[in-house]
Design a protein around this motif. Structure first.
Motif: not given
Lengths: 697, 92
Positions: B2, B5-6, B9-10, B13, B16-18, B20
Motif C-alpha cells: 500500500t 502504491a501511495c 502515485l504521489l 503526480i 508531472y505537476v512540478f 520544469p
C-alpha cells in the motif's frame, strides 16, 4: 468477476481502503493547489500584464495539478470498486451497500448507491470534466485558466465532503461480518447501472459552462467566444441530464409498480429544475451569439442552473424532503447550504462589479420575432422551474412557518405544469418560422398557413374519431397537445422541406440527398429541429395518460380479468428462490380480442441481505398502449395473488421521443460540413452561386 | 504494498505537476480588434442565413430587403471600426 479479483474473506483487509483514502487526500491537495496557485497567478497576470514568465509558470503548474487531481480521484474510485468486487466488508460503505451474492453489475453500481460513494463519483466526474477542460486549454489559454481555477474551487468543496463528513473508505467498527447488508432492492434493476451516472454527468457538467461564464465575467472577456467554447459542453451536459431524467422515469415506471413514470417526487423535481433552466440557456445563448442580446440574462441563467444542480443534490442527500429516490440521506446539508451561499455571493459580487460589461448590443425590435419567441420560451421555462421549486420547497417552508409539513401533490403541479407545457409546445412550433428582428404580417401568413391548417385538421379528425374535449380537462389538454403536435411537426417539416428544395435546385440531386446535405451543412440548426420533433413525440406520449384505465382483483388458478380489449387468465402462481432473493410470481395468458397475445409473469421478490421486498412489473408494450401488470401480493385470508392491471396508452412514444431528442442533440454536436465540401459544385452547369457551409442557422 | 502504491502515485503526480517546463502558453487578453472580427463573422453568418431563408421562400422580398439593409449597416459600422483600429496598429 469477484473470483478473478480475489476475495477478502481471509482478511487481506484495509490495504485498498488506505490507498483510496490517500488518493482522495492527494486529490484534495491538488485541487486546493490548482485553486490557490491558479488564483494567485491570474491575479499577478491581471495586475502586471506585461510581466515576466513567472506567473504563467505558476498557472501551468496549477493546470497540471488539476489534471493530477483527476488521476488521484480515478485511483480512489478504482479502489472503491475494487473493494466492492473483492467483498472487502472491512470498508463500512461496502458492508452497507453490497453482499457476496450481488450480481457483479450491481457491485459496480454500489459506487453510487450510497452517500459516500456517490459523492466520490461526483468528485471524480467533476475532475474528469476538469481534465478535458485543462487538456484542451489551448482553445483560449487565459479564459480556460479562469475556468479551471473556478472549477478547482468547486472540486475542493466536493473533495472536502469525501474527506470529512462522508469518507467512502471509513472502516467497519468492531468485527467484520462475513457478508454485507446488500444493495437496496429498488436499485437492483439494469437501468440503475446507467441512470445515476447519466444524471450525475448532467448535474456535474453544468459546472463547466458555469465556470466559463463566471470566468468570462471576471476577466471582462470581450465578445461571445466563451459561448462558442462552452456550447458543446452545455449540449453534452444537457443530453446527459435529459437521458438521466428519462432513464429515471423508465426506472420508476418499471420498478415502483404504481403504473406511472413521473410522480412529482422532490428528487425528480430536483433533476427537472436545472434541466428547465439549462434548456432556457441553450435557447437564449443563441440571441447573444446572433445579436449580442440578453448577456446578463444568460449569465444568470447558467449561474442559476449550476446552483439548482447543487440544490438538487442538497435535497437528495440532506433528508430535507422525503422521496422514493433518496438513497443517501444524511446530515451534510449544512455543507451544501454554506457552499450555495458562497456561490451565490461570488456570483452576485462579480455581477455587480462587472455588470457594465454585459450591456446588450441591440434591443428587442418587435414582439413578433424570433428573439421574442426565445424570450417567451425562457419566461415560460422559468415559470415552470419556479412552480416546481415552490412545490418542492413548500413542505420545508410550511414547516418553518406553521410548524407542520404540508406536502404539495401531483394535482398542484399538473394544474400549473400542463398548461405551461402546452404553451411551450406551441412556442416550439412558431419559434423557428419567425424571422430575427421582426416578422411582417405577410411573412406570418406565408409561414403559418400550413402548420395552422395541420393543427386544425388534426383536432377535427380526433373529434370525429370520438375525442370529446368538453367532457373533462384531461381530454381537452390531450386534444390540444395532439393538435399542436401536428402544427409543430408541419412547421419543422416545412423548414426541412424548404431548405432541401434550395439545395436540390442547386445540386440537381434528389430530395433525400438534399435533406442530408442540408442537415450536414448546419447540424446545429437541423439537429435542434430534430430535438423539437423528439419533444413533440414525448408530449404525444404524455398526452396518452388522459386515457389510462386500471383494474385490480384477486386472481387464483383459471380466474380471468377483462380490461379494454384484453383478457388475462391465470395459468398458475408459484414461488422460486436463489442466493440473492425469494420470489412469488403468477403466470398469466393474455388474449386480445379473443386471440392469444402473450404470456406475462408479474413478480414480487424478497431480498435476503436487505430483508426488503420489491415488485417486478410485467409490461407488454406496443406503440398503441402498454399492458402493465403488477403482482400486488397475496390476500391474507384467501392466500390468492392480487393482480393490478393498468392500460397506459402511447407510453412507448415517450421513450421513442427521448431517443429522437438524443439523436438530434448528437447530430447538433457534429461539426458542420467544411466550407470546401459545401462549396464544391455538384453540377458545374448550375448558374447559382454555391452555398456556403453553415447556411440557415 | 500500500505504501509503495501511495508513494508511486504521489511521486508520479509530483513530477508531472512540478517538472520544469521549457515553454508555457502565454495568457493574452483578447483585443477590441479581435472582438470586432468575431462580431463581423457573426453578422456575415447572419447574412448568409437570411439569404438562404429568403431563397427558401420564408420571407417576402420587402422583409428580406429591410433586414438585409439593417445587417449591412451593422457590418459597415464594424468594418469601419476595424479599418480604423488596423490603421492605428500599422501606424504604431
Amino acid at each position: 468477476m469477484a473470483r478473478w479479483l480475489g476475495d477478502n474473506r481471509q482478511g487481506r483487509t484495509g490495504a485498498m481502503a488506505a490507498f483510496g483514502s490517500f488518493a482522495i487526500l492527494l486529490g484534495l491537495v491538488l485541487c486546493a493547489y490548482n485553486f490557490l496557485v491558479g488564483a494567485i497567478a491570474l491575479r499577478q497576470i491581471a495586475v502586471h500584464p506585461q510581466a515576466s514568465f513567472g506567473p504563467e509558470r505558476l498557472a501551468e503548474s496549477a493546470r497540471r495539478a488539476g489534471i493530477g487531481s483527476f488521476i488521484a480521484l480515478s485511483a480512489a474510485a478504482f479502489a472503491l470498486i475494487y473493494c466492492a468486487f473483492t467483498n472487502d466488508f472491512s470498508v463500512s460503505y461496502i458492508l452497507h451497500h453490497s453482499n457476496r451474492a450481488l450480481p457483479w453489475p450491481y457491485k459496480f453500481a454500489a459506487l453510487w448507491s450510497g452517500q459516500e460513494g456517490s459523492l466520490l463519483l461526483w468528485a471524480w466526474l467533476l475532475a474528469a470534466y476538469g481534465f478535458v477542460l485543462r487538456v484542451r486549454h489551448k482553445v483560449d489559454v487565459k479564459l480556460t485558466a479562469y475556468a479551471s481555477t473556478i472549477l478547482a474551487a468547486v472540486q475542493v468543496f466536493f473533495t472536502l465532503l469525501i474527506v470529512f463528513p462522508a469518507p467512502p473508505f471509513a472502516l467497519t467498527q468492531g468485527a467484520v461480518p462475513a457478508d454485507g447488508f446488500g444493495l437496496n432492492p429498488l436499485l437492483q434493476y439494469p437501468e440503475m447501472v446507467i441512470h445515476p451516472p447519466m444524471l450525475y454527468l448532467g448535474y456535474v457538467g453544468f459546472s463547466v459552462p458555469f465556470a466559463f461564464a463566471l470566468g468570462a465575467l471576471m476577466m471582462r472577456y470581450p465578445g461571445e467566444k466563451w459561448i462558442h467554447i462552452t456550447r458543446r459542453w452545455t449540449m453534452v451536459t444537457w443530453l446527459f441530464l435529459t437521458c438521466g431524467i428519462f432513464l429515471g422515469m423508465h426506472w420508476a415506471y418499471a420498478v415502483l409498480g404504481w403504473g406511472g413514470y413521473w410522480g412529482w417526487d422532490p428528487v425528480e423535481n430536483a433533476s427537472l429544475m436545472p434541466w428547465l433552466t439549462g434548456t432556457a440557456f441553450l435557447h437564449s445563448v443563441m440571441m447573444q451569439e446572433k445579436r449580442g442580446m440578453m448577456k446578463s440574462w444568460n449569465v444568470w441563467l447558467i449561474f442559476t442552473t449550476f446552483m439548482l444542480s447543487i440544490l438538487g443534490t442538497l435535497l437528495t442527500r440532506s433528508g430535507l424532503v422525503s422521496s422514493v429516490h433518496a438513497f443517501a440521506e444524511s446530515s451534510i446539508g449544512t455543507w451544501f447550504w454554506v457552499f450555495l451561499l458562497i456561490v451565490l455571493s461570488v456570483c452576485l459580487f462579480t455581477y455587480i462589479l462587472q455588470r457594465d460589461h454585459l450591456q446588450s448590443e441591440h434591443k428587442l425590435e418587435s414582439l413578433i420575432s424570433r428573439e421574442s419567441s426565445f424570450l417567451f420560451n425562457n419566461l415560460v421555462l422559468l415559470a415552470a422551474c419556479f412552480t416546481v421549486l415552490w412545490g418542492t420547497l413548500f413542505p420545508i417552508i410550511s414547516e418553518y412557518v406553521e410548524g407542520s409539513k404540508v406536502t404539495v401533490g401531483p394535482p398542484f403541479y399538473n394544474r400549473v405544469a400542463v398548461p405551461i407545457g402546452i404553451f411551450l409546445l406551441f412556442l416550439t412550433g412558431i419559434g423557428p418560422i419567425l424571422a430575427w428582428r421582426s416578422t411582417s404580417f405577410k411573412s406570418v401568413q406565408r409561414n403559418f398557413l400550413w402548420p395552422c391548417i395541420a393543427g386544425v385538421v388534426a383536432a377535427l379528425v380526433l373529434m370525429a374519431a370520438g375525442m370529446r374535449p368538453w367532457q373533462d380537462m384531461g381530454t381537452l389538454y390531450s386534444l390540444m397537445t395532439f393538435s399542436l403536435a401536428a402544427l409543430v411537426v408541419t412547421a419543422v417539416g416545412s423548414e426541412f422541406w424548404r431548405g432541401a428544395r434550395v439545395i436540390q435546385r442547386h445540386t440537381g440531386k434528389n430530395m433525400l440527398f438534399s435533406l442530408v446535405q442540408l442537415t450536414r451543412r448546419n447540424t446545429r440548426r437541423y439537429g435542434g429541429h430534430l430535438v423539437h420533433i423528439g419533444v413533440v413525440i414525448v408530449f404525444v406520449g404524455l398526452a396518452g395518460s388522459a386515457f389510462n384505465q386500471s383494474n385490480e382483483q384477486e386472481m387464483g388458478f383459471h380466474d380471468s380479468m377483462t380490461i379494454g380489449q384484453y383478457r388475462l387468465v391465470c395459468q398458475s402462481y408459484t414461488q422460486d428462490s436463489n442466493a440473492n432473493y425469494d420470489s412469488e410470481y403468477e403466470l398469466l395468458n393474455v388474449y386480445k380480442n379473443g386471440k392469444f397475445l402473450a404470456q406475462m409473469a408479474p413478480e414480487r421478490r424478497f431480498y435476503h441481505a436487505s430483508q426488503q421486498t420489491e415488485t417486478m412489473v410485467a409490461n407488454h408494450s406496443t406503440l398503441e398502449r402498454d399492458l402493465y401488470v403488477v403482482y400486488e401480493g397475496r390476500n391474507q385470508d384467501t392466500n390468492q395473488p392480487i393482480i393490478k392491471v393498468i392500460l397506459n396508452p402511447l407510453v412507448a412514444w415517450i421513450w421513442i421521443g427521448v431517443a429522437v431528442m438524443a439523436f438530434g442533440t448528437l447530430l447538433a454536436l457534429v461539426p458542420n460540413m467544411s466550407a470546401e465540401q459545401a462549396a464544391r459544385p455538384r453540377k458545374p452547369a448550375e448558374e447559382e452561386v454555391p452555398l456556403p457551409a453553415g447556411v440557415g442557422d | 504494498m500500500t505504501i509503495l502504491a501511495c508513494a508511486a502515485l504521489l511521486i508520479g503526480i509530483f513530477l508531472y505537476v512540478f517538472y520544469p517546463q521549457s515553454k508555457t502558453e502565454e495568457q493574452t487578453q483578447k483585443t477590441r480588434l479581435e472582438f470586432l472580427r468575431e462580431r463581423k463573422d457573426a453578422i456575415y453568418e447572419n447574412l448568409r442565413d437570411l439569404n438562404f431563408e429568403y431563397r427558401a421562400g420564408k420571407y417576402p422580398e420587402e422583409d428580406y430587403l429591410a433586414q438585409r439593409a439593417g445587417m449591412e449597416n451593422e457590418a459597415a459600422q464594424i468594418l469601419a471600426e476595424i479599418e480604423f483600429l488596423e490603421a492605428g496598429t500599422h501606424a504604431a
